[in-house]
Scaffold this motif. Sequence first.
Motif, mmCIF file in Angstrom:
data_model
loop_
_atom_site.group_PDB
_atom_site.id
_atom_site.type_symbol
_atom_site.label_atom_id
_atom_site.label_comp_id
_atom_site.label_asym_id
_atom_site.label_seq_id
_atom_site.Cartn_x
_atom_site.Cartn_y
_atom_site.Cartn_z
ATOM 1 N N SER A 17 -71.318 21.426 81.476
ATOM 2 C CA SER A 17 -72.648 20.809 81.573
ATOM 3 C C SER A 17 -73.739 21.864 81.466
ATOM 4 O O SER A 17 -74.764 21.651 80.808
ATOM 5 C CB SER A 17 -72.785 20.059 82.911
ATOM 6 N N HIS A 137 -77.388 14.843 78.823
ATOM 7 C CA HIS A 137 -77.129 13.727 79.743
ATOM 8 C C HIS A 137 -75.654 13.307 79.708
ATOM 9 O O HIS A 137 -75.067 12.964 80.749
ATOM 10 C CB HIS A 137 -78.006 12.526 79.386
ATOM 11 N N GLU A 140 -73.544 15.507 81.801
ATOM 12 C CA GLU A 140 -73.760 15.254 83.221
ATOM 13 C C GLU A 140 -73.071 13.964 83.667
ATOM 14 O O GLU A 140 -72.580 13.875 84.791
ATOM 15 C CB GLU A 140 -75.270 15.146 83.506
ATOM 16 N N ASN A 141 -73.036 12.985 82.764
ATOM 17 C CA ASN A 141 -72.455 11.684 83.102
ATOM 18 C C ASN A 141 -71.659 11.160 81.907
ATOM 19 O O ASN A 141 -72.159 10.345 81.128
ATOM 20 C CB ASN A 141 -73.563 10.700 83.480
ATOM 21 N N ASN A 143 -69.793 9.117 79.376
ATOM 22 C CA ASN A 143 -69.585 7.683 79.208
ATOM 23 C C ASN A 143 -69.507 7.367 77.727
ATOM 24 O O ASN A 143 -70.117 8.046 76.887
ATOM 25 C CB ASN A 143 -70.702 6.874 79.877
#
Length: 216
Positions: A17, A137, A140-141, A143
């Motif tokens: 990250s 992003h 960081e997450n 998905n």
Amino acid sequence: MREMYTQELTQLGNQLSRMAHQVSRAINRASKALEEGDIALAEQTIDADERIDDLAHTIDAMCVDLLALQAPVARDLRLIVTGLRMTGTLERMGDLSRNIAVVARQNANFNALPDEIVDVVNRMGEHARAVGADMDHLMENPNTELANKIQAEDDQMDDLHVQLHRLLLDPAMNLQPVQIMNLTLVGRYYERFGDQATNVGRNIIYLIEGDMYLND
């Protein structure tokens, strides 16, 4: 022992990250330096690339140690494989940002170009910055929705690259050979940045779902 292993995996994710964040900052700075003729900002971007390279080496070493000492399986193994693949991708994106900054340093009179060309190059820069932010992003997450979005939007960068190429071949633009050369390079750097971002998205899909692919 297991707790230490879990901490090491968490640290690996954090380092990835961190690297993505540095790349996002690099493309922001490089694009701004090009648009504004900011030589000092271009120099900062060039200097910062060394830190991205150092972080890539650190992450690679972490991945090798985890593979050698922990014999990971399932998602843990996918995270480590993703780390090894991702460092190369992110390092290339950092290099591309650096290359744009090098051109910016050499061409402080960018805005003296025809408006049509400035507009296309600026839009490529805006798209690259947006992709860099999305990638930041995503790391960081992680998905699948955002990973697929990054991949799908690469067509926009490709279209802008084609527009720029057509303008550079138009005699009405009245460009000097050195301008054509530098703008050709900038267009290619932005286009490749977008391609590498799609690889980031694919890596995240692999991490989440286990679907293997080959980097572009």
